[in-house]
Structure formats: C-alpha cells, structure tokens
Design an enzyme around this catalytic site. Sequence first.
Site, PDB file in Angstrom:
ATOM      1  N   LYS A   1      44.366  33.832  24.764  1.00  0.00           N
ATOM      2  CA  LYS A   1      43.287  34.684  24.263  1.00  0.00           C
ATOM      3  C   LYS A   1      41.969  33.980  24.502  1.00  0.00           C
ATOM      4  O   LYS A   1      41.905  32.750  24.552  1.00  0.00           O
ATOM      5  CB  LYS A   1      43.460  34.944  22.765  1.00  0.00           C
ATOM      6  CG  LYS A   1      42.835  36.251  22.293  1.00  0.00           C
ATOM      7  CD  LYS A   1      43.674  37.463  22.701  1.00  0.00           C
ATOM      8  CE  LYS A   1      43.101  38.736  22.139  1.00  0.00           C
ATOM      9  NZ  LYS A   1      43.962  39.899  22.446  1.00  0.00           N
TER      10      LYS A   1
ATOM     11  N   ASP B   1      39.478  43.421  25.285  1.00  0.00           N
ATOM     12  CA  ASP B   1      39.774  43.413  23.849  1.00  0.00           C
ATOM     13  C   ASP B   1      38.550  44.031  23.174  1.00  0.00           C
ATOM     14  O   ASP B   1      37.768  44.731  23.836  1.00  0.00           O
ATOM     15  CB  ASP B   1      40.035  41.980  23.354  1.00  0.00           C
ATOM     16  CG  ASP B   1      40.695  41.935  21.978  1.00  0.00           C
ATOM     17  OD1 ASP B   1      41.919  42.124  21.908  1.00  0.00           O
ATOM     18  OD2 ASP B   1      39.989  41.726  20.979  1.00  0.00           O
TER      19      ASP B   1
END
Length: 444
Positions: free
Chosen positions: A124, A164
């Site tokens: 991430k 995201d």
Amino acid sequence: MKAEQVLNDLKRRFPNEPEYLQAVEEVLYSIEDEYNKHPEFDYYNLVERLCIPDRVYEFRVNWMDDEGKIRTNMGYRIQHNNAIGPYKGGIRFHSSVNLSILKFLAFEQTFKNSLTTLPMGGGKGGSDFSPRGKSDDEIMRFCQAFVLELGRHIGPNTDVPAGDIGVGGREVGYMFGMYKKLTREFTGTFTGKGMEFGGSLIRPEATGYGVVYFLQEMLATKGLDLKGKSVHISGSGNVAQYAAEKVLQLGGKVLTMSDSNGYIYDPDGIDEEKLAYIFQLKNVQRGRIIEYAKKYNCKYVGDGAKPWAEKADIALPCATQNELNGEQAQILVNNGCIAVSEGANMPSTPEAIKVFLDNKILYSPGKASNAGGVSVSGLEMSQNSERLSWTAEEVDNRLHAIMKDIHENCVKYGTCEDGYVNYVKGANVAGFMKVAKAMMAQGI
C-alpha cells in the site's frame, strides 16, 4: 504462539501506530488456534515475519502549485509481503494518510490478495496530499513528482500500485505517464488505467459489485436474497456508487449515502435516476452530498454524521476506516439489521465487530467482501501480460466466481460448532494459511 504476547511486543516497538496495531490484533486473535496446530510455523517465526512489512519507503514530495509556490508533502510505499506474488495494493491521496494507516492497509491487503486466489502479494502507498480543491495541472504535477521517487521501487514483477481514496483514473493516468517516461517501457506496472492504454473493463465497478456479490452469498446461506431489502450505504465515492448500482439491479432499495460532511436519508429510495445524479454530482461536479437533499427534498444530517441510526435490513459501510462504532452497531442490530458487508477497509471498530458477532448476524470484514477491486486489478495484470482485453461480461463473470470462492473459503475456516459462520475468523485463517505455507516453502 500467544497472540497477546506478540501484540504487546508490537505495541512496544510501534507505539504510535494505532490503526496498524488494531488490524494486527484482529488477525492474531482469530488465527491463534489454527496457528498453534502447526509447530513448524513457530520454528520459522512466521507470525512476526507476517506482521512486520518487508520494507517501508518514506520520502518527501516537492511540487509546484498554480501560483508558482513550491509545496511539500510526504509520500510512502509499504511493501508488506510478496510470498505469493508481486506486491499489490492501492495508492491513497488524503490529508489523513500517515504511516500507521498505510501499514494497516498493507497488512490487510496481504490477506485480502491471498483470498482472491490470484498470485499477488500485499502492499500500500500514498501521500497526505489531498486532490480536493486542486486544479488538474496541480494534480498532474504532484503525481509526476510522487512517481519520480516511487518509480524506482515498483515494476510489473516487483510492485504494482493501483488507485484508492483520492486516486482515480485521472491520477493513475498521470502516474503511469511519468513512470513510462522514466523507464522508457510500456508495462502493466499500474492498474486502474484507462481503457485506451491497458485498463480493464469492470475495474471501476469491481469493489462495489464485489461487496454485493459477497453479500448475496451470505444471504443465500439463510435462504434469502436482496429483493425487497432496504440497504444503508455510507460513502458516495466509487465503491459506494457501484455498490448502490448493483443493489438496485438485484431488487434492493438504497436509503442512504454520505460523505465526510454528513448523510442523506431518502425513504423513497435512491433509484436509477437519482443514482445517476449522484454519479454526476460526485464524479464530474465534485460536489457534496447535501446537494442531493436539496434537489430531492429529503432528510440530510450534517456535522459528519453517519447513517447507522436509521432503520434498514442491511448495512454496507463503504467510506473509510473506523466509521462504525460499537454503539452504532448495537443500534443497527436493535433496528433489525440482518447483514453487514464491508466495502471500506476496516470500517467497523473492534467494539462494533464484537456486537455483530455476539448477535450472530451475517457480518463480513472488508478483507473478504471488498476484495473485488484488487481481484479485477489482478485480472488487469493478466490482460496486460498477455496483451489482451477481455469483454465486460467475461471480467464480471470472473469477478463473481472469485467472490464466490472467497465466501466458500471463509465458510470452510469460519464455521462454528453451532453452524454460525464467523467470517472474520474464516477470512483471516484462509488468507493466512496460504501466505504462511508459501513462506515456509521459500525459507527465510
């Protein structure tokens, strides 16, 4: 392995990372019994190796605004685990981004990606840069500056970022364009790209659709379906929009949506026409959800309120982490809510999860039910590798099959003696076992 002992040690080493520790705690306690059936795991210290990322990149991002002023933000990339494939996970641009949030997301991503059955590790990244209020040129300059540093750490067989919160097709396009200039290669290093340059059909819809496909599977275990059911949805971004679209397609009635300012409650239901307005409002005008209440003359509650006090059969938290607390969870249960399928990452607090499990309602953690997005990202990687483009129907069928497989694995590892399915335990154990066995096979 004693979960409490491992957790206490992590708290000592990472005392200022509450979101990361919260995510680790949930997993450790749910896998403890299964882990201890395998003494070989302890010999290889798998639990600590699984909790701590392989590496963390933290860097400064300098960019120029439209007035010629130099601005500075922080950038991050967490490469958590690549035992079953290249690191894979989104990039988040939001003012709340910090190391703790990204470590929790990367940790969750590792198990989520494992559940998809596709060969992807977990990672991430992101920045505390917020695209809100910025011009297209400012966003482009920031994305290019971000990739000047990030670009040296990623690649199609190393680490494949995606979008995201705050990172959609526009931002991915700018980042991919800069990466292509730096490497002089056209590879599938980013997913969530435009259809014109290697993107996949159904990718924008995938997370929202997947949430509802998983919900369908949970309801089916009780002989139920979505037809005629009332549904609360939090959020009004990509995941919430497409979750609402799929709920409507399957005969459900969407009552609420929200943003960071508050929520709308429409007792008549958010139908296809009204949802089309929300798509326009949020994706084109980049407006606030209060405008819906003004247009359709329905209830609006501001001050950042969440919709969980309203009455509905099903709740789909699709906004952000820790948006649903224990008190709100109890109100949902008291109001007759039968199922919660998470569209965001860790939107329910530990107290909320306890309420859902204690009351034995159908509850799915995000690592299972919101895995649709990364699943189609994995399918996009496959299409890029083969230089192919699949039809929307083919991608959607593959997505539906993946969500069904995830549900089956959760049932396999999460079914209790009384027949109740603890999807939290099922998802954590199923994801953990695959990664653990891969790590065992590869040594230290």
